[in-house]
Scaffold this active site. Structure first.
Site, mmCIF file in Angstrom:
data_model
loop_
_atom_site.group_PDB
_atom_site.id
_atom_site.type_symbol
_atom_site.label_atom_id
_atom_site.label_comp_id
_atom_site.label_asym_id
_atom_site.label_seq_id
_atom_site.Cartn_x
_atom_site.Cartn_y
_atom_site.Cartn_z
ATOM 1 N N GLN A 184 -5.040 3.307 -21.361
ATOM 2 C CA GLN A 184 -5.072 3.242 -19.906
ATOM 3 C C GLN A 184 -4.658 4.581 -19.301
ATOM 4 O O GLN A 184 -3.691 5.191 -19.749
ATOM 5 C CB GLN A 184 -4.122 2.158 -19.404
ATOM 6 C CG GLN A 184 -4.617 0.742 -19.634
ATOM 7 C CD GLN A 184 -3.765 -0.261 -18.885
ATOM 8 O OE1 GLN A 184 -2.550 -0.226 -18.964
ATOM 9 N NE2 GLN A 184 -4.410 -1.163 -18.163
ATOM 10 N N LYS A 218 -4.385 -5.949 -4.196
ATOM 11 C CA LYS A 218 -4.930 -4.692 -4.712
ATOM 12 C C LYS A 218 -6.249 -4.355 -4.039
ATOM 13 O O LYS A 218 -6.977 -5.229 -3.558
ATOM 14 C CB LYS A 218 -5.123 -4.748 -6.228
ATOM 15 C CG LYS A 218 -6.280 -5.636 -6.687
ATOM 16 C CD LYS A 218 -6.455 -5.584 -8.202
ATOM 17 C CE LYS A 218 -7.584 -6.527 -8.641
ATOM 18 N NZ LYS A 218 -7.764 -6.536 -10.109
ATOM 19 N N ARG A 262 -4.311 -5.659 -26.448
ATOM 20 C CA ARG A 262 -4.463 -6.981 -25.854
ATOM 21 C C ARG A 262 -5.285 -7.862 -26.784
ATOM 22 O O ARG A 262 -6.316 -7.431 -27.309
ATOM 23 C CB ARG A 262 -5.127 -6.877 -24.479
ATOM 24 C CG ARG A 262 -4.241 -6.106 -23.509
ATOM 25 C CD ARG A 262 -4.870 -5.870 -22.178
ATOM 26 N NE ARG A 262 -3.976 -5.086 -21.323
ATOM 27 C CZ ARG A 262 -4.269 -4.655 -20.122
ATOM 28 N NH1 ARG A 262 -5.459 -4.932 -19.605
ATOM 29 N NH2 ARG A 262 -3.405 -3.945 -19.425
ATOM 30 N N HIS A 281 2.141 4.986 -12.091
ATOM 31 C CA HIS A 281 3.002 4.142 -11.267
ATOM 32 C C HIS A 281 3.747 5.049 -10.307
ATOM 33 O O HIS A 281 4.377 6.027 -10.718
ATOM 34 C CB HIS A 281 3.947 3.322 -12.140
ATOM 35 C CG HIS A 281 3.203 2.374 -13.023
ATOM 36 N ND1 HIS A 281 2.847 2.695 -14.321
ATOM 37 C CD2 HIS A 281 2.678 1.146 -12.777
ATOM 38 C CE1 HIS A 281 2.155 1.697 -14.838
ATOM 39 N NE2 HIS A 281 2.036 0.745 -13.923
ATOM 40 N N HIS A 298 0.826 0.467 -8.452
ATOM 41 C CA HIS A 298 0.109 0.629 -9.718
ATOM 42 C C HIS A 298 -1.230 1.285 -9.401
ATOM 43 O O HIS A 298 -1.976 0.804 -8.545
ATOM 44 C CB HIS A 298 -0.167 -0.723 -10.377
ATOM 45 C CG HIS A 298 1.058 -1.519 -10.712
ATOM 46 N ND1 HIS A 298 1.470 -1.731 -12.005
ATOM 47 C CD2 HIS A 298 1.953 -2.165 -9.918
ATOM 48 C CE1 HIS A 298 2.561 -2.479 -11.991
ATOM 49 N NE2 HIS A 298 2.870 -2.759 -10.729
ATOM 50 N N ASP A 318 -2.893 5.293 -16.843
ATOM 51 C CA ASP A 318 -1.984 4.528 -16.003
ATOM 52 C C ASP A 318 -1.127 5.437 -15.139
ATOM 53 O O ASP A 318 -0.683 6.498 -15.597
ATOM 54 C CB ASP A 318 -1.060 3.712 -16.910
ATOM 55 C CG ASP A 318 -1.052 2.248 -16.533
ATOM 56 O OD1 ASP A 318 -1.674 1.902 -15.532
ATOM 57 O OD2 ASP A 318 -0.416 1.466 -17.254
#
Length: 659
Positions: free
Chosen positions: A401, A486, A383, A405, A532, A403
């Site tokens: 991350q 969230k 980023r 899903h 997420h 991460d």
């Protein structure tokens, strides 16, 4: 109550500094009627602290202009634990300048000036603030009754403290007895009734440079930071916390303990982990992988770059383009004359993993029997953070991350979200974090996709799960991502600071964008709901949080060196190495200090490196097949049989004990 009473009529306690009228914060000087719902605002409450700090920012700006009338005003909002104000001045503030500003603030506070609100039109404000170019810009962008809605929407850079209300207002600082106006500022308020209520629980902290409205395209202003608390004791307690936080700063500890660095040759915000840091990082990830596999996750892996079309489909290029690295134009082919024979394509470093996980879901047909399908990855993403926002490992440009899903049916959403929250709590406790509260981020209508019904159902579901957890739930209005609400898990560390860690977000946007489907029990094709889930946020940031939480003294299982052998003299090295070899055969990370340093220095070196166990051996230990334990807190146990010593160390690793 009778009509037209003021807050001063209703609340006489000194600790009440403002009021909420029908949910809106107002000064105590405001009038209310019988039909209004009125609540007091204590100075020690979150709203009260913000009012205190914003008032202190006004006093600081007044002090600056009393010394330097040519200083131009930027903005002065309250921030976490303090406030700041930006100024356009010819030269940066010096320490001597700050001392003079401090003295001027003391005089203003002791005068007991009143903060007096008045409503103005756009034209009147422009006329009055003709010499304040930054205030004029805010009025032009957002000001007055016709610009109020835009002000609320665009207040991300704290400008809404100036012009974010339903009307344009100026606050005058006036003499409490004569009404003489000493100073004025464009501001939505509210403020304290008197500067005297700022008391002596405030302090100026530091200066910095800051671009106007946070954009590098704008002029660089000079910023002064301060803090303010209801009492002197609370100020001292805060300053003590700052001192402790400075000792725990992960950037400082990372260098002292040789854990990581940011080589200039690689670039800003791009960390390299040294061997000891690499061990800690590996242990963090390994524990996480164990937990993932034990809780029904499938581990996946995706590349670091992709064609830009993927992020057009996911709409990330629409929403996050400015935070992404520029595209790489690849695959173009030209002939000998330079004519393009094959069009190239833009590739991007991935800023997030979710679009690629969607393609994994879509790679083949899915049945309802496979759901929930939980895909997890330690995926490195990139980023483009502005250079001024980079901060050690907590704000970087390259991050990994943790991460996940999760794809579920509509009927599975509530149960899965609750399960994910419990998974989060249990895993974070394994790392030694135990003090949590929750934050619910809801829709920003101007920055969201999806129907009102989708948002309402999703938000209500998350709220029900959060409330059922029994933890404190704090509202974050408008803080949701564009694709769904969230829940954020906020964790307090060893010195009481709050860190946002895990997030659980609902997404009813991407499954539609990617045409994700599964076969339902009745044979029809249905669209899954996507969840997420980030547990650690990023490995780099979580590494920094743990490093500061433990002040570098990691629990044994995370410590890069778990045991160090310190012989009393050289002739005991071989014996001590035999003991260490037994530990090493069980996977324990050991070192032997065979340097020529005297034993006290060896002990000091091991203590500075925060190694959990020092095993010391001399003649009595060798004769009795024993060792002496020395711990990080300095206490020592002598004559421990070797087999017992080995088992104690192994047990502390198995149980993830803090030693």
């Amino acid at each position: 109550m009778t009509d037209q009473k003021t807050g001063f009529d209703l609340f006489t306690e000194r600790s009440i500094v403002a009021m909420r009228v029908n949910g809106e914060l107002r000064d105590l000087a405001s009038t209310v009627s019988e039909s209004d719902t009125v609540e007091p605002v204590e100075i020690s409450s979150p709203d009260g602290l913000n009012i205190l700090r914003h008032s202190a920012a006004h006093v600081m700006a007044q002090a600056v202009q009393s010394i330097n009338p040519e200083a131009k005003l930027g903005i002065g909002p309250p921030v976490t634990d303090g406030f700041y104000y930006d100024f356009d001045v010819e030269t940066p503030f010096t320490p001597e300048d700050v001392k003079a500003i401090d003295k001027a603030m003391e005089r203003i506070i002791k005068q007991g000036q009143r903060f007096q609100r008045r409503v103005v039109t756009d034209d009147a404000a422009r006329a009055e603030l003709a010499d304040e170019p930054y205030k004029l810009e805010l009025i032009g962008l957002k000001g007055g009754a016709d610009g109020a809605a835009e002000a609320i929407e665009l207040g991300a850079d704290n400008e809404s403290v100036e012009v974010g209300g339903a009307e344009l207002t100026i606050y005058d600082n006036v003499d409490a007895k004569t009404g003489e106006v000493y100073w004025s500022d464009l501001c939505r308020g509210p403020h304290l009734p008197s500067t005297r209520l700022i008391g002596n629980g405030w302090s100026l902290q530091r200066t910095a440079a800051a671009y106007w409205r946070g954009s590098e395209k704008n002029k660089q202003l000079q910023r002064i930071y301060g803090t303010a608390w209801p009492t002197k004791d609370e100020l001292r307690a805060y300053q003590s916390r700052l001192e402790e936080a400075a000792k725990r700063d992960h950037r400082k500890l990372g260098q002292e303990l040789d854990l990581f660095s940011f080589p200039e040759e690689i670039g800003s915000g791009l960390a390299v982990f040294h061997p000891k840091g690499g061990i800690i990082r590996a242990e963090i990830e390994n524990y996480m992988r164990e937990r993932l596999l034990a809780n029904g996750y499938d581990l996946v892996n995706t590349p670091h770059i992709t064609k830009g079309h993927l992020f057009e489909t996911s709409q990330h290029l629409n929403w996050y383009r400015e935070g992404m690295f520029p595209p790489m134009h690849l695959d173009e082919e030209v002939d000998a004359e330079g004519n393009v024979t094959r069009q190239g394509q833009d590739y991007y470093l991935k800023p997030m993993n979710c679009p690629m996980h969607n393609l994994i879901f879509k790679a083949r047909g899915r049945s309802y029997r496979e759901l929930p399908l939980r895909l997890a990855e330690f995926g490195t993403v990139y980023r483009y953070e502005k250079s001024g926002t980079l901060q050690g490992l907590t704000r970087v440009r390259g991050l990994t991350q943790d991460d996940a899903h999760i794809y579920v049916t509509q009927d599975q959403v509530k149960e899965e979200v609750a399960s994910q929250l419990e998974f989060v709590f249990e895993t974070l406790r394994g790392y030694g974090l135990t003090d949590f509260y929750l934050e619910l981020s809801t829709r920003d209508p101007a920055k969201s996709v999806g129907t009102d019904d989708q948002w309402e159902i999703a938000t209500d579901t998350l709220r029900e799960v959060a409330e059922a957890s029994g933890l404190e739930l704090v509202a974050d209005p408008g803080g949701a991502a564009f694709y769904g609400p969230k829940i954020s898990v906020q964790a307090r560390d060893a010195i009481g600071r709050t860190w946002q860690l895990s997030t659980v977000q609902l997404d009813f946007n991407q499954p539609e964008l990617f045409d994700l489907e599964y076969t339902a029990s009745d044979g029809n094709r249905q669209q899954p709901v996507m969840i997420h889930r980030a547990l650690l946020g990023s490995i780099e940031r979580f590494f920094a949080i743990l490093l500061e939480h433990y002040a570098g003294a990691f629990p044994v299982w995370l410590s890069p060196v778990q045991v160090i052998g310190i012989p009393v003299a050289e002739q005991y090295e071989d014996y001590l190495w035999e003991v260490l070899a037994k530990l090493k055969s069980h996977g324990v990370r050991v070192e032997l200090d065979s340097s020529s340093d005297r034993m006290p220095k060896k002990i000091r070196n091991a203590t500075l490196q925060k190694i959990p166990f020092q095993l010391i051996a001399g003649e009595d230990d060798r004769a009795n097949n024993a060792v002496s334990f020395r711990f990080r807190d300095g206490h020592q146990e002598n004559g421990i049989p070797v087999d017992e010593a080995v088992e104690r160390i192994l047990e502390s690793i198995r149980t993830k004990a803090q030693v």
